[in-house]
Design a protein around this motif. Structure first.
Motif, PDB file in Angstrom:
ATOM      1  N   ARG A 241      -7.822  -2.939   8.433  1.00 28.84           N
ATOM      2  CA  ARG A 241      -7.754  -2.117   7.222  1.00 28.84           C
ATOM      3  C   ARG A 241      -6.766  -0.953   7.417  1.00 28.84           C
ATOM      4  O   ARG A 241      -5.963  -0.638   6.531  1.00 28.84           O
TER       5      ARG A 241
ATOM      6  N   TYR B 135      -3.416  -0.490   5.154  1.00 30.52           N
ATOM      7  CA  TYR B 135      -3.240   0.730   4.360  1.00 30.52           C
ATOM      8  C   TYR B 135      -1.995   1.502   4.795  1.00 30.52           C
ATOM      9  O   TYR B 135      -1.214   1.972   3.960  1.00 30.52           O
TER      10      TYR B 135
ATOM     11  N   GLY C 199      -2.523   1.186  -6.962  1.00 27.76           N
ATOM     12  CA  GLY C 199      -3.562   0.326  -6.409  1.00 27.76           C
ATOM     13  C   GLY C 199      -4.777   1.154  -6.048  1.00 27.76           C
ATOM     14  O   GLY C 199      -5.194   2.018  -6.818  1.00 27.76           O
ATOM     15  N   GLN C 200      -5.328   0.906  -4.855  1.00 27.80           N
ATOM     16  CA  GLN C 200      -6.528   1.636  -4.442  1.00 27.80           C
ATOM     17  C   GLN C 200      -6.252   3.133  -4.323  1.00 27.80           C
ATOM     18  O   GLN C 200      -5.185   3.537  -3.856  1.00 27.80           O
ATOM     19  N   PHE C 201      -7.206   3.924  -4.777  1.00 30.78           N
ATOM     20  CA  PHE C 201      -7.142   5.394  -4.698  1.00 30.78           C
ATOM     21  C   PHE C 201      -5.951   5.964  -5.473  1.00 30.78           C
ATOM     22  O   PHE C 201      -5.519   7.085  -5.224  1.00 30.78           O
TER      23      PHE C 201
ATOM     24  N   PHE D 285      -5.196  -3.684  -4.254  1.00 25.88           N
ATOM     25  CA  PHE D 285      -6.630  -3.964  -4.270  1.00 25.88           C
ATOM     26  C   PHE D 285      -6.880  -5.208  -3.427  1.00 25.88           C
ATOM     27  O   PHE D 285      -6.034  -6.099  -3.352  1.00 25.88           O
ATOM     28  N   ARG D 286      -8.046  -5.255  -2.799  1.00 26.39           N
ATOM     29  CA  ARG D 286      -8.328  -6.431  -1.987  1.00 26.39           C
ATOM     30  C   ARG D 286      -8.705  -7.587  -2.903  1.00 26.39           C
ATOM     31  O   ARG D 286      -9.694  -7.522  -3.644  1.00 26.39           O
ATOM     32  N   GLN D 287      -7.936  -8.626  -2.867  1.00 25.35           N
ATOM     33  CA  GLN D 287      -8.101  -9.782  -3.747  1.00 25.35           C
ATOM     34  C   GLN D 287      -7.728 -11.033  -2.964  1.00 25.35           C
ATOM     35  O   GLN D 287      -6.711 -11.079  -2.272  1.00 25.35           O
TER      36      GLN D 287
END
Length: 353
Positions: free
Chosen positions: A30, A34, A284-286, A292-294
């Motif tokens: 992760r 990131y 995307g995230q945040f 995004f996890r997909q």
């Protein structure tokens, strides 16, 4: 030994070519994903900001300190020149640093729970994994992660073989991403560059919809979340006919859900197409350029061979048939596998240009 899919309801006859399970995704993975997303994808935001900050610092140096201003200016010019045209941009550097073997790629594949399935079974594509062919990966997505992970890493060679990605000229504007693309010998999306690569015997992978496809689908006006759109351009089919090469259709489930975009007025889309640059505000995230996890599920259709004719270069009817056969196979890949992916309510619309 047969590989088993993580999708329990695969259609009859389809087989797994390769998979990287997402269950092994660790905290370290992760962190790698990131950090590298912020570094590479986010570089289009943070590097110009740093450059603007550096220029502002230059302006803040008092004019009565000419030596300090000269040293600062020379350093900034030298760094810019090194970045723009330094020796690190040579394709041989990619071999030296073994870019396709970087461990960060496996972390990304686990992040996506990467899986590739041959809709017609392994035998339908086995002979083409090493021979020359054109692989079309749809949809493009906001950022072409689907195409990227089919072409950038040696791990995906088991399914796709070694491919040279075809990328938009605008990628030259994305810091560091352009260097990695140079290292993997990416091909510019211009017709002449693709023509030359095919004439040299290269196997290429591309997203047929290009920049235009980024603006299709939700949240565009009069579209719905359950509607997926892809664009198929005829140009690459003309080249496939010229060199008598098969087109392999691949639909990548999940690639349109990795990032979200802000819907701008239609004039922005027209300017983007005119300039061949994607003027898109995405997140995307945040709220960051971290996808995004997909899960990414690639469905590889049967190869579509160009029609045989003594004069195919200007035969519009044969070209139309070639494109139609490709679109039909791509649509079948989507319809046969959307239930196993969990997208039973979704529809796919193919726009031909």
């Amino acid at each position: 030994m047969a590989k088993h899919s993580i999708y329990p309801t695969l259609p009859r006859g389809s087989q797994v070519l390769m998979k990287v399970p997402g269950g092994d995704f660790t905290l370290h993975d992760r962190l790698v994903v990131y950090t590298s997303a912020l570094f590479f994808v986010g570089s289009i935001f943070w590097l110009p900001s740093i450059y603007a900050w550096a220029l502002n610092r230059l302006r803040s140096i008092p004019r009565d300190q000419p030596r300090r201003r000269a040293i600062y200016t020379a350093s900034l010019v030298a760094l810019t020149a090194m970045y723009v045209a330094g020796p690190h941009r040579r394709s041989k550097v990619g071999d030296l640093v073994q870019v396709r073997k970087w461990c960060l790629w496996k972390a990304w594949l686990r992040f996506f729970a990467f899986e590739v399935i041959a809709d017609g079974g392994v035998e339908s594509v086995k002979e083409l994994l090493r021979g020359q062919a054109i692989v079309g990966v749809s949809p493009h997505g906001i950022f072409p992660f689907g195409l990227a992970f089919a072409t950038l890493t040696d791990l995906s060679n088991e399914a796709f073989g070694r491919l040279r990605p075809v990328v938009a000229s605008a990628t030259q504007l994305i810091p560091f991403v352009r260097d990695v693309l140079k290292w993997v010998r990416a091909v510019d999306a211009s017709r002449n560059a693709v023509d030359e690569a095919l004439s040299q015997g290269s196997r290429i992978g591309l997203a047929p919809g290009g920049i235009a496809e980024m603006f299709e689908g939700y949240p565009k006006a009069f579209t719905h979340r359950n509607e997926e759109y892809i664009i198929i351009r005829r140009g690459i089919f003309r080249l496939a006919m010229k060199y008598n090469l098969p087109m392999i259709p691949v639909y990548c489930f999940g690639s349109t859900k990795l990032l979200k975009r802000v819907q701008f007025p239609e004039i922005v889309q027209k300017i983007s197409l005119l300039l061949r640059v994607s003027l898109v505000l995405f997140f995307g995230q945040f709220g960051l350029p971290i996808p995004f996890r997909q899960r990414l599920l690639y469905i590889m259709g049967r190869p579509i061979y160009p029609p045989k004719s003594s004069d195919i270069a200007d035969n519009t009817e044969l070209l139309d048939k070639f494109v139609s056969n490709y679109c039909d196979e791509l649509l079948q890949c989507f319809d046969r596998h959307k239930v196993s992916y969990g997208w039973e309510a979704k529809t796919l619309t193919i726009l031909r240009i």
